[in-house]
Design a protein around this motif. Structure first.
Motif, mmCIF file in Angstrom:
data_model
loop_
_atom_site.group_PDB
_atom_site.id
_atom_site.type_symbol
_atom_site.label_atom_id
_atom_site.label_comp_id
_atom_site.label_asym_id
_atom_site.label_seq_id
_atom_site.Cartn_x
_atom_site.Cartn_y
_atom_site.Cartn_z
ATOM 1 N N ASP B 89 0.831 -1.198 0.000
ATOM 2 C CA ASP B 89 0.000 0.000 0.000
ATOM 3 C C ASP B 89 0.873 1.258 0.000
ATOM 4 N N ASP B 91 2.743 4.499 -2.027
ATOM 5 C CA ASP B 91 2.592 5.408 -3.151
ATOM 6 C C ASP B 91 3.743 5.156 -4.126
ATOM 7 N N TRP B 92 3.428 4.818 -5.378
ATOM 8 C CA TRP B 92 4.450 4.456 -6.380
ATOM 9 C C TRP B 92 5.478 5.573 -6.553
ATOM 10 N N LYS B 93 5.062 6.805 -6.266
ATOM 11 C CA LYS B 93 6.000 7.946 -6.400
ATOM 12 C C LYS B 93 7.161 7.824 -5.409
ATOM 13 N N ASN B 94 6.928 7.098 -4.316
ATOM 14 C CA ASN B 94 7.965 6.968 -3.283
ATOM 15 C C ASN B 94 8.810 5.709 -3.445
ATOM 16 N N GLU B 154 -2.989 3.782 3.599
ATOM 17 C CA GLU B 154 -3.307 4.291 2.271
ATOM 18 C C GLU B 154 -2.121 5.086 1.752
ATOM 19 N N ALA B 155 -1.637 4.720 0.607
ATOM 20 C CA ALA B 155 -0.569 5.455 -0.081
ATOM 21 C C ALA B 155 0.562 5.878 0.855
ATOM 22 N N SER B 156 1.205 4.902 1.472
ATOM 23 C CA SER B 156 2.372 5.123 2.335
ATOM 24 C C SER B 156 2.058 5.797 3.673
ATOM 25 N N LYS B 194 -4.882 -0.485 -6.484
ATOM 26 C CA LYS B 194 -4.627 0.886 -6.935
ATOM 27 C C LYS B 194 -3.419 0.955 -7.862
ATOM 28 N N VAL B 195 -2.434 0.114 -7.625
ATOM 29 C CA VAL B 195 -1.214 0.123 -8.442
ATOM 30 C C VAL B 195 -1.368 -0.861 -9.604
#
Lengths: 153, 686
Positions: B89, B91-94, B154-156, B194-195
């Motif tokens: 879970d 965030d792909w940006k991280n 959620e998202a990191s 989500k990813v």
């Protein structure tokens, strides 16, 4: 062996090699610029494409002895930060699969757009025809060249 | 939510600290010139906390995901970490992705091939990601003194809704790393992904587009020598080498002959059978060695019949290698002779002979396919540094686990002392499952006691063997007076294997069915090549079904759907290797998307559908003839490969596969004269 003066990516450098050595191997093994790839060694695949005075040429058949007083650009010198319109278009279209041929593809495309900023489909096909991609990413290569052309205009 | 036990892949939970002193290779430093870019350096955390083999989290929230499998262009280096990221879970940006070394104590199934990377990695990677997430939740629960069950992610970010508390993964990473590994974790529902299913760019995209060193061919280190091999034609061996001239050339260090496999070695896995003796030239630079290689005067002699023991997938067997210099002409005439005779019966349903006798119409067609070379853009190469107590290898390989055994056996080292790093591969297509190059490089380095990089010329690469075999198949079908298919017969053969999958469609859809196979021995070696055997069967069988539909006066899609309906409702036999509904599904989809019934003047339209390697594909192709040459106007493809991790990358694979199929069908033919591949002769003298 002979000392040969070269201008690569805007930098003057001297190498001491057999004058018959192809530019490809001088770049890869004497100047540590390995973005230019060995694919076939007989100028048939395009993986070794560089710019000489702005023109796309195959470096695997180009003896280093004729390269003095010329301006040589490799993928490493195309831009400082990898943000040439062609490179950006390549990322936007996520072109590569294995990636091995792509620097050669990008160098050919960049040379095309410098002389023909808005190429037709046929001009793109003619220019890119000598660059082989075994993964078959040709559709994306063509789309990326078009995107880069639009960014140019 | 699905509960899974985390013990299924306990290796994944081993941490580096637990292995210190146990053969760790972190000091084995590679590609040191590959420094992080300024923006990457700024974002780098001061400290990493390892949650398991695959996941490290920095105190600033940056997450490193290890990609276990070697990458040859099928996007595993992006897609496999996406699976981890989903269940973590994060965030792909991280996320930053690192290529794992071959490290079987820490990673599962580091093999790229058989179209199984994602399929086999699916559950283990999800479990690993979910476990790390659970440990972060545990750390937050401990810190906030609240029940873990009340914490969501959620998202990191970790949240405790009741108290309004929240924290980033980085803040909890240190404590999470010390948590006990949970025995059971829950996996997400597919609907909550989500990813997965959202396209992500290739994690190496920028490095590729800027020419960063990442391929085996790009590797160098202080004191490294370059080695090249020279091999005989098929059916011959090296008798003697006159190296007088080569040795006198600038930069040349040595010329010798190596034995790649010992005579009594029992081959297994992806061990190759091509050449066990090679001439080797070693020197300072590739260009110098390339020139000296041309100056070698090598005398070859014919081999006689021989055998070797192969402890392969089908058990231990003795394989015969015939002597003789083989040519395509000879292959063709021998294959034509064999095709007249019955082969081994692979499957028989009903009474095909009787059905053919009472048929109203019979159609018979034969399809042939040549040998094909993989021609990866990056020629075969491998770096090796073998010392008294260990071997370090860095080269393109799809199957490090297999080649490690061979290298260890050949060098006389324990396999734990053979360390393999995994570069990005400049193409693979099956070729790089075969690890002969790593054995060759290791033997050369051991002999010289020096670090070497062995490089094949393009000609060596194309002439070494491990080709897609040459195949032939004759199909016969019988229709009754109502144009129903009442019997189907395929007899297929090849050099040195037959292509037939007897239990595939249309088996199961026809009452009377016969599949036979035969093979001819050869000293030309073969190997996996993009869906082995299927790459021929799909084209041959589907071409035949198309002609059959025409003879039956039926629409080619309707004809196939009728057969699939039969296979679904009233299947013949029990071993049918396909799901008729999914097969029909891709045909219906491509019919709709291509506006199948719309025709254009001078455009010829055809359809085909095939299932193999867990994937159903149906394609409609539009072709026109210009100046007597076929022009491929458009291809529509419907693909059902199950859950798609990275849709745009999957589309890229599909596009490339279609281009490769057309390219090989039109231009790929590899022919032989007296054991020498012909196209290479013309290239070498060009």
């Amino acid at each position: 062996m002979a000392a040969i003066n070269l201008n690569v990516n805007g930098k003057n450098q001297s190498v001491d090699v057999d004058p018959k050595t192809p530019m490809l191997w001088v770049l890869r093994e004497h100047l540590n610029l390995v973005g230019t790839k060995y694919g076939c060694g007989i100028a048939q695949c395009g993986a070794c494409t560089i710019h000489v005075d702005g023109v796309a040429v195959r470096s695997c058949q180009l003896p280093v002895s004729v390269m003095e007083n010329k301006s040589i650009t490799t993928i490493e010198g195309l831009t400082e930060n990898g943000d040439h319109p062609v490179q950006k278009a390549w990322l936007e279209h996520d072109v590569p699969q294995c990636g091995y041929c792509q620097t050669g593809q990008i160098m050919t495309a960049a040379a095309l757009l410098s002389t023909t900023p808005n190429p037709t489909d046929e001009e793109i096909e003619t220019a890119m025809n000598g660059n082989i991609c075994r993964c078959g990413t040709y559709l994306r290569i063509k789309a990326a060249v078009k995107t880069a052309a639009t960014a140019n205009s | 939510m699905t509960l899974v036990k985390t013990t299924i892949d306990r290796r994944s939970f081993l941490k580096v600290s637990a292995l210190a002193g146990g053969g760790m290779m972190l000091s084995f430093s590679w590609l040191a010139g590959c420094k992080p870019t300024p923006e990457e350096a700024l974002a780098m955390p001061k400290e990493w906390f390892e949650l398991n083999s695959y996941i490290k989290i920095g105190e600033n929230g940056l997450v490193t995901l290890m990609s276990p499998n070697p990458e040859f262009g099928s996007n595993v280096k992006t897609s496999m970490p996406m699976i981890l990221a989903e269940e973590l879970d994060v965030d792909w940006k991280n996320v930053v992705v690192e290529q794992a070394d071959f490290y079987p104590e820490r990673f599962d199934r580091q093999f790229t091939g058989g179209s199984q990377g994602i399929r086999q990695g699916w559950k283990p990677l999800r479990t690993v990601g979910a476990t790390a997430r659970q440990m972060l939740i545990g750390a937050a629960a401990q810190t906030w003194n609240v029940p873990a069950s009340e914490i969501t992610t959620e998202a990191s970010m970790l949240h405790h809704k009741a108290s309004g508390k929240k924290a980033g993964y980085g803040e909890m990473a240190s404590l999470a790393a010390g948590q006990a590994v949970p025995k059971e974790v829950s996996l997400k529902e597919i609907a909550d992904f989500k990813v997965i299913g959202n396209s992500k760019k290739n994690v190496d995209g920028k490095n590729i587009a800027t020419g960063k060193p990442m391929f085996g061919m790009d590797y160098t280190q202080e004191g490294m020598l370059i080695a090249m091999i020279a091999h005989p034609p098929f059916g011959m061996r090296v008798k003697s080498v006159d190296d007088t001239e080569a040795r006198s050339m600038p930069g040349i260090k040595d010329v010798f002959i190596i034995k790649t496999l010992q005579d009594d070695y029992e081959r297994a896995g992806f061990d190759t059978t091509t050449f066990t003796e090679l001439a080797v030239v070693v020197g300072n630079t590739t260009w110098e060695v390339m020139n000296a290689k041309k100056a070698l005067k090598i005398e070859f002699e014919k081999i006689s019949d021989s055998t070797f023991v192969m402890n392969g997938w089908g058990g231990k067997q003795t394989v015969k290698v015939p002597g003789g210099l083989e040519s395509t002409e000879g292959h063709k005439s021998r294959m034509a002779e064999m095709a007249k005779k019955s082969g081994n019966v692979l499957r028989k349903d009903g009474d095909p002979a009787a059905a053919f006798k009472k048929a109203a119409k019979v159609l018979e067609r034969t399809y042939n396919a040549p040998f094909l070379a993989h021609n990866t853009m990056e020629p075969v190469n491998c770096f090796a540094y073998v010392t008294a107590d260990k071997a370090e290898l860095y080269g393109p390989t799809q199957a490090p686990d297999f080649v490690r055994n061979t290298v260890a056996a050949r060098l006389g080292l324990p396999k734990e002392s053979v360390h393999i790093k995994l570069p990005r591969m400049g193409g693979g297509f099956g070729l790089r499952a075969y690890g002969h190059h790593m054995v060759e490089a290791a033997v050369i380095s051991q002999k010289l006691n020096a670090p070497i990089k062995m490089v094949y010329t393009r000609e060596d690469d194309m002439t070494y063997g491990i080709y897609r075999p040459t195949y032939t198949a004759t199909y016969r079908a019988a229709l009754d007076e109502n144009n129903n298919l009442i019997a189907f017969h395929v007899r297929g053969g090849g050099v040195p294997e037959h292509p037939i999958h007897a239990n595939r469609f249309p088996a199961g859809a026809v009452d009377n069915y016969l599949a036979e196979g035969w093979a001819l021995e050869s000293n030309i070696t073969i190997g996996a090549f993009r869906a082995p055997r299927s790459n021929f069967n799909a084209a041959a069988e589907q071409s035949f079904l198309d002609e059959l539909a025409e003879l039956a006066g039926k629409d080619p899609i309707d004809f196939r759907l009728e057969l699939l309906e039969r296979a679904k409702n009233n299947p013949v036999g029990e071993r049918n290797d396909y799901d008729a509904d999914r097969y029909a599904g891709v045909l219906k989809l491509v019919r709709e998307k291509s506006n199948w019934n719309e025709t254009q003047p001078n455009v010829h339209r055809g359809v085909s559908a095939y299932f193999c390697h867990n994937t159903y594909v149906a394609e409609v192709l539009d072709l026109s003839m210009q100046n007597n040459k076929p022009v491929f106007e458009k291809v529509y493809a419907a693909v059902d490969c199950g859950i798609v991790i990275n849709p745009d990358a999957a589309k890229n694979m599909g596009e490339g596969g279609i281009v490769d199929g057309i390219g090989n069908a039109m231009f790929g033919e590899l022919t032989f004269v007296d054991g020498v591949p012909e196209k290479i002769i013309s290239i070498s003298t060009a």
